[in-house]
Design a protein around this motif. Structure first.
Motif, PDB file in Angstrom:
ATOM      1  N   TYR A 112      53.362  41.866  66.682  1.00  0.00           N
ATOM      2  CA  TYR A 112      51.903  41.950  66.750  1.00  0.00           C
ATOM      3  C   TYR A 112      51.464  41.205  67.995  1.00  0.00           C
ATOM      4  CZ  TYR A 112      47.028  40.766  65.810  1.00  0.00           C
ATOM      5  OH  TYR A 112      45.674  40.603  65.897  1.00  0.00           O
ATOM      6  N   CYS A 113      50.492  41.755  68.705  1.00  0.00           N
ATOM      7  CA  CYS A 113      49.964  41.109  69.895  1.00  0.00           C
ATOM      8  C   CYS A 113      48.456  41.268  69.934  1.00  0.00           C
ATOM      9  CB  CYS A 113      50.576  41.730  71.150  1.00  0.00           C
ATOM     10  SG  CYS A 113      49.875  41.058  72.669  1.00  0.00           S
ATOM     11  N   GLU A 114      47.775  40.177  70.190  1.00  0.00           N
ATOM     12  CA  GLU A 114      46.332  40.221  70.390  1.00  0.00           C
ATOM     13  C   GLU A 114      46.014  39.336  71.586  1.00  0.00           C
ATOM     14  OE1 GLU A 114      42.187  39.214  68.055  1.00  0.00           O
ATOM     15  OE2 GLU A 114      43.966  39.728  66.930  1.00  0.00           O
ATOM     16  N   LYS A 161      47.484  34.936  94.679  1.00  0.00           N
ATOM     17  CA  LYS A 161      46.702  36.167  94.711  1.00  0.00           C
ATOM     18  C   LYS A 161      45.670  36.299  93.604  1.00  0.00           C
ATOM     19  CE  LYS A 161      50.311  38.775  96.906  1.00  0.00           C
ATOM     20  NZ  LYS A 161      50.209  38.893  98.234  1.00  0.00           N
ATOM     21  N   ALA A 162      45.680  35.403  92.607  1.00  0.00           N
ATOM     22  CA  ALA A 162      44.797  35.608  91.462  1.00  0.00           C
ATOM     23  C   ALA A 162      44.404  34.288  90.805  1.00  0.00           C
ATOM     24  CB  ALA A 162      45.495  36.495  90.429  1.00  0.00           C
ATOM     25  N   VAL A 163      43.278  34.341  90.129  1.00  0.00           N
ATOM     26  CA  VAL A 163      42.844  33.283  89.229  1.00  0.00           C
ATOM     27  C   VAL A 163      42.785  33.944  87.859  1.00  0.00           C
ATOM     28  CG1 VAL A 163      40.986  31.691  88.639  1.00  0.00           C
ATOM     29  CG2 VAL A 163      41.478  32.190  91.049  1.00  0.00           C
ATOM     30  N   PHE A 164      43.417  33.342  86.849  1.00  0.00           N
ATOM     31  CA  PHE A 164      43.515  34.038  85.573  1.00  0.00           C
ATOM     32  C   PHE A 164      43.538  33.073  84.402  1.00  0.00           C
ATOM     33  CE2 PHE A 164      47.644  33.501  87.541  1.00  0.00           C
ATOM     34  CZ  PHE A 164      48.408  32.907  86.549  1.00  0.00           C
ATOM     35  N   ASN A 165      43.204  33.616  83.250  1.00  0.00           N
ATOM     36  CA  ASN A 165      43.274  32.925  81.964  1.00  0.00           C
ATOM     37  C   ASN A 165      43.704  33.974  80.947  1.00  0.00           C
ATOM     38  OD1 ASN A 165      43.017  31.223  79.759  1.00  0.00           O
ATOM     39  ND2 ASN A 165      40.816  31.538  79.601  1.00  0.00           N
ATOM     40  N   ILE A 166      44.995  34.144  80.781  1.00  0.00           N
ATOM     41  CA  ILE A 166      45.530  35.185  79.912  1.00  0.00           C
ATOM     42  C   ILE A 166      46.332  34.532  78.800  1.00  0.00           C
ATOM     43  CG2 ILE A 166      47.052  37.188  79.774  1.00  0.00           C
ATOM     44  CD1 ILE A 166      46.418  37.678  82.742  1.00  0.00           C
ATOM     45  N   GLY A 167      45.908  34.793  77.584  1.00  0.00           N
ATOM     46  CA  GLY A 167      46.608  34.252  76.425  1.00  0.00           C
ATOM     47  C   GLY A 167      46.900  35.349  75.428  1.00  0.00           C
ATOM     48  N   TYR A 168      48.024  35.236  74.765  1.00  0.00           N
ATOM     49  CA  TYR A 168      48.423  36.213  73.759  1.00  0.00           C
ATOM     50  C   TYR A 168      48.762  35.503  72.449  1.00  0.00           C
ATOM     51  CZ  TYR A 168      49.226  39.123  77.878  1.00  0.00           C
ATOM     52  OH  TYR A 168      49.083  39.806  79.058  1.00  0.00           O
ATOM     53  N   HIS A 170      54.790  42.784  76.148  1.00  0.00           N
ATOM     54  CA  HIS A 170      56.064  43.354  75.699  1.00  0.00           C
ATOM     55  C   HIS A 170      57.249  42.616  76.333  1.00  0.00           C
ATOM     56  CE1 HIS A 170      58.795  46.371  74.121  1.00  0.00           C
ATOM     57  NE2 HIS A 170      59.374  46.373  75.307  1.00  0.00           N
ATOM     58  N   TYR A 171      57.150  42.313  77.610  1.00  0.00           N
ATOM     59  CA  TYR A 171      58.211  41.597  78.308  1.00  0.00           C
ATOM     60  C   TYR A 171      58.379  40.186  77.724  1.00  0.00           C
ATOM     61  CZ  TYR A 171      60.841  39.325  82.015  1.00  0.00           C
ATOM     62  OH  TYR A 171      61.787  38.613  82.714  1.00  0.00           O
ATOM     63  N   ILE A 172      57.263  39.519  77.453  1.00  0.00           N
ATOM     64  CA  ILE A 172      57.312  38.167  76.894  1.00  0.00           C
ATOM     65  C   ILE A 172      58.028  38.185  75.541  1.00  0.00           C
ATOM     66  CG2 ILE A 172      55.924  36.258  75.996  1.00  0.00           C
ATOM     67  CD1 ILE A 172      53.791  37.107  78.139  1.00  0.00           C
ATOM     68  N   VAL A 173      57.623  39.087  74.666  1.00  0.00           N
ATOM     69  CA  VAL A 173      58.251  39.179  73.341  1.00  0.00           C
ATOM     70  C   VAL A 173      59.725  39.545  73.480  1.00  0.00           C
ATOM     71  CG1 VAL A 173      58.256  40.438  71.147  1.00  0.00           C
ATOM     72  CG2 VAL A 173      56.096  39.722  72.165  1.00  0.00           C
ATOM     73  N   VAL A 195      50.587  31.947  73.481  1.00  0.00           N
ATOM     74  CA  VAL A 195      51.215  31.666  74.765  1.00  0.00           C
ATOM     75  C   VAL A 195      50.313  32.121  75.905  1.00  0.00           C
ATOM     76  CG1 VAL A 195      52.529  33.830  74.782  1.00  0.00           C
ATOM     77  CG2 VAL A 195      53.378  31.900  76.077  1.00  0.00           C
ATOM     78  N   LYS A 196      50.266  31.315  76.974  1.00  0.00           N
ATOM     79  CA  LYS A 196      49.532  31.662  78.193  1.00  0.00           C
ATOM     80  C   LYS A 196      50.553  32.140  79.220  1.00  0.00           C
ATOM     81  CE  LYS A 196      45.308  30.108  77.195  1.00  0.00           C
ATOM     82  NZ  LYS A 196      44.232  29.690  78.053  1.00  0.00           N
ATOM     83  N   ALA A 197      50.206  33.223  79.917  1.00  0.00           N
ATOM     84  CA  ALA A 197      51.140  33.815  80.879  1.00  0.00           C
ATOM     85  C   ALA A 197      50.379  34.308  82.098  1.00  0.00           C
ATOM     86  CB  ALA A 197      51.895  34.965  80.222  1.00  0.00           C
ATOM     87  N   SER A 198      51.119  34.740  83.092  1.00  0.00           N
ATOM     88  CA  SER A 198      50.504  35.266  84.313  1.00  0.00           C
ATOM     89  C   SER A 198      50.249  36.771  84.160  1.00  0.00           C
ATOM     90  CB  SER A 198      51.415  35.010  85.506  1.00  0.00           C
ATOM     91  OG  SER A 198      52.490  35.910  85.510  1.00  0.00           O
ATOM     92  N   PRO A 199      49.423  37.327  85.037  1.00  0.00           N
ATOM     93  CA  PRO A 199      49.112  38.758  84.941  1.00  0.00           C
ATOM     94  C   PRO A 199      50.310  39.681  85.176  1.00  0.00           C
ATOM     95  CG  PRO A 199      47.576  37.649  86.429  1.00  0.00           C
ATOM     96  CD  PRO A 199      48.633  36.667  86.063  1.00  0.00           C
TER      97      PRO A 199
END
Length: 132
Positions: free
Chosen positions: A110-112, A10-17, A76-79, A67-71
């Motif tokens: 901390y998250c950015e 459903k998506a194309v993404f590039n999400i990093g934290y 918060h869930y990752i941490v 870390v790279k994750a999905s949308p």
């Protein structure tokens, strides 16, 4: 070389934290075998959840993780998953983590967000859409 984008059905993404969290009272507990085991646990949990660790550095009293994750996975869930699983296992395996602190991690983190394109470029792109 890894691809810049990830795709799902459903998506194309590039999400990093960029995530940082500290030990309780900033106690320097993350050294030697504890550091090695923590890196292994974080890597295992990320693979299990489908997240990709780009860079990780464990300091004696805190952790840096890119870390790279999905949308669908919130920071918060990752941490929560990484801190919870690592704390439970490290406290079971290393008595030092039980005797020096009441809990291994502080409640905060901390998250950015990290992206390939700057906020300035995105703003300019959106503002220019009416001009096309």
């Amino acid at each position: 070389m890894t691809a810049r984008w990830t795709t799902s059905n459903k998506a194309v993404f590039n999400i990093g934290y960029h995530l940082i969290w500290c030990t309780k009272y900033r106690r320097p507990l993350l050294t030697g075998d504890i550091e090695s085991r923590l890196k292994q646990l974080l890597g295992d949990k990320c693979r299990e959840r489908g997240w990709r660790i780009e860079t990780m550095e464990v300091m004696p009293d805190h952790v840096h993780l890119f870390v790279k994750a999905s949308p669908v996975d919130s920071p918060h869930y990752i941490v929560q998953q990484l801190k919870g699983a690592s704390s439970r296992i490290l406290r079971a395996e290393f008595s030092l983590t039980r005797s020096r602190v009441p809990t291994l991690w502080t409640r905060s983190y901390y998250c950015e967000t990290v992206g390939h394109i700057s906020a300035e470029t995105i703003t300019r792109y959106i503002e220019d859409q009416k001009l096309r």
